[in-house]
Design an enzyme around this catalytic site. Structure first.
Site, PDB file in Angstrom:
ATOM      1  N   ASP A  34       0.840  -1.200   0.000  1.00 39.26           N
ATOM      2  CA  ASP A  34       0.000   0.000   0.000  1.00 39.26           C
ATOM      3  C   ASP A  34       0.874   1.249   0.000  1.00 39.26           C
ATOM      4  O   ASP A  34       1.996   1.229   0.506  1.00 39.26           O
ATOM      5  CB  ASP A  34      -0.906  -0.033   1.248  1.00 39.26           C
ATOM      6  CG  ASP A  34      -2.042   0.968   1.152  1.00 39.26           C
ATOM      7  OD1 ASP A  34      -2.309   1.484   0.042  1.00 39.26           O
ATOM      8  OD2 ASP A  34      -2.659   1.252   2.195  1.00 39.26           O
ATOM      9  N   ASN A  82     -10.499  -2.904  -6.306  1.00 36.48           N
ATOM     10  CA  ASN A  82      -9.698  -2.026  -7.170  1.00 36.48           C
ATOM     11  C   ASN A  82     -10.357  -1.735  -8.526  1.00 36.48           C
ATOM     12  O   ASN A  82      -9.956  -0.802  -9.225  1.00 36.48           O
ATOM     13  CB  ASN A  82      -8.287  -2.606  -7.397  1.00 36.48           C
ATOM     14  CG  ASN A  82      -7.387  -2.485  -6.184  1.00 36.48           C
ATOM     15  OD1 ASN A  82      -6.468  -3.266  -5.990  1.00 36.48           O
ATOM     16  ND2 ASN A  82      -7.635  -1.493  -5.336  1.00 36.48           N
TER      17      ASN A  82
END
Ligand code: FPP
Length: 269
Positions: A34, A82
């Site tokens: 991340d 996503n």
């Protein structure tokens, strides 16, 4: 053996590795990569530049894991969530993945790394699926570290798929009335049936969330969160995470060694 490992590490990595107990390495490390967007934003660059820079982090982390003999490493590369990102970013990520697979196969083979995937692969673009299948087949003979990429992955979908698969298997084996459900059966129907549960989960960029990643498998994992953004993460940081892991005592709901003598009745008196 340790000498050989040290020879493959850089100076900073070797310094941390010397503090590790090679007999207590985590067998399986899961990583939530991340912070690519924030890395790019800090440099006034487009988000995708962060993803591109993230490839170097993948390379370094995977190579170090293989060098020190980690059995399995699983990377959260693209979640089902996503798909909500702008189409241009999704397209970029798919191209990046395809290119990574093509470029990386020789190095994976050199390092004896076998590639696997988890996630609903059949929903990915067909050319990406083809490239994935090619890369998997090209590394299938390797016997060292198993690198699993989570692509179009969601832990809840994985559980749904596992339950469906259990019912299907039962109906082909004498009917659902013979369906036996226990932890072992569930685990054997998960995408990760080829892997032991992760001992350690690493998340970069400081967020304290599991984000729908391996919810069943992380039940007893040690959690390590670092503020380092993914594109800055290297093998050295992985070794630091392992050093932290080795300082912790894993109890699996039991007691620390020696604490069993502290009888509750006496303590309460
Ligand atoms: C999270 O950062 C990262 C991703 C959603 C994609 C991960 C992809 C890579 C590391 C690229 C290369 C991977 C492989 C396997 C070739 P973010 O965009 O959510 O960052 P932010 O939270 O700072 O916005």
């Amino acid at each position: 053996m340790q000498h050989k490992v040290l020879a493959g590490l850089d100076r900073k990595e070797a310094e941390v590795y010397r503090q590790l107990d090679p007999g207590r390495l985590p067998k399986h490390i899961a990583i939530i990569m991340d912070g690519n967007g924030r890395w790019a934003k800090r440099r006034h660059m487009p988000r995708v530049a962060g993803h591109r820079a993230g490839v170097a982090a993948v390379r370094s982390t995977v190579e170090t894991a293989a060098r020190i003999g980690i059995h399995a490493i699983t990377l959260y590369a693209f979640s089902e969530e996503n798909w909500k990102r702008p189409q241009s970013e999704i397209d970029f990520l798919m191209r990046l993945l395809s290119r990574y697979l093509k470029a990386e196969v020789p190095t994976l083979n050199k390092n004896n790394i076998r590639l696997e995937y988890i996630g609903r692969q059949h929903e990915l673009p067909e050319d990406v699926q083809d490239r994935m299948e090619w890369a998997r087949a090209s590394t299938a003979h390797n016997t060292g570290t198993v690198l699993t990429l989570a692509l179009n992955y969601s832990a809840r979908s994985e559980l749904v798929d596992a339950f469906r698969s259990m019912v299907n298997a039962a109906s082909q084996n004498g009917g659902v009335e013979h369906l036996r459900i226990d932890e072992e059966t569930v685990a054997n129907h998960l995408y990760t049936r080829h892997l032991p549960d992760p001992d350690l989960v690493v998340r970069t960029s400081g967020e304290m969330r599991l984000s729908n990643f391996l919810l069943w498998q992380l039940a007893y994992a040690e959690i390590y969160v670092t503020s380092t953004l993914w594109p800055d993460f290297r093998g050295f940081h992985l070794l630091e995470a392992i050093a932290q892991y080795q300082k912790r005592e894993r109890r699996y709901g039991g007691l620390n060694h020696g604490d069993a003598h502290a009888e509750p009745a006496k303590v309460l008196k």
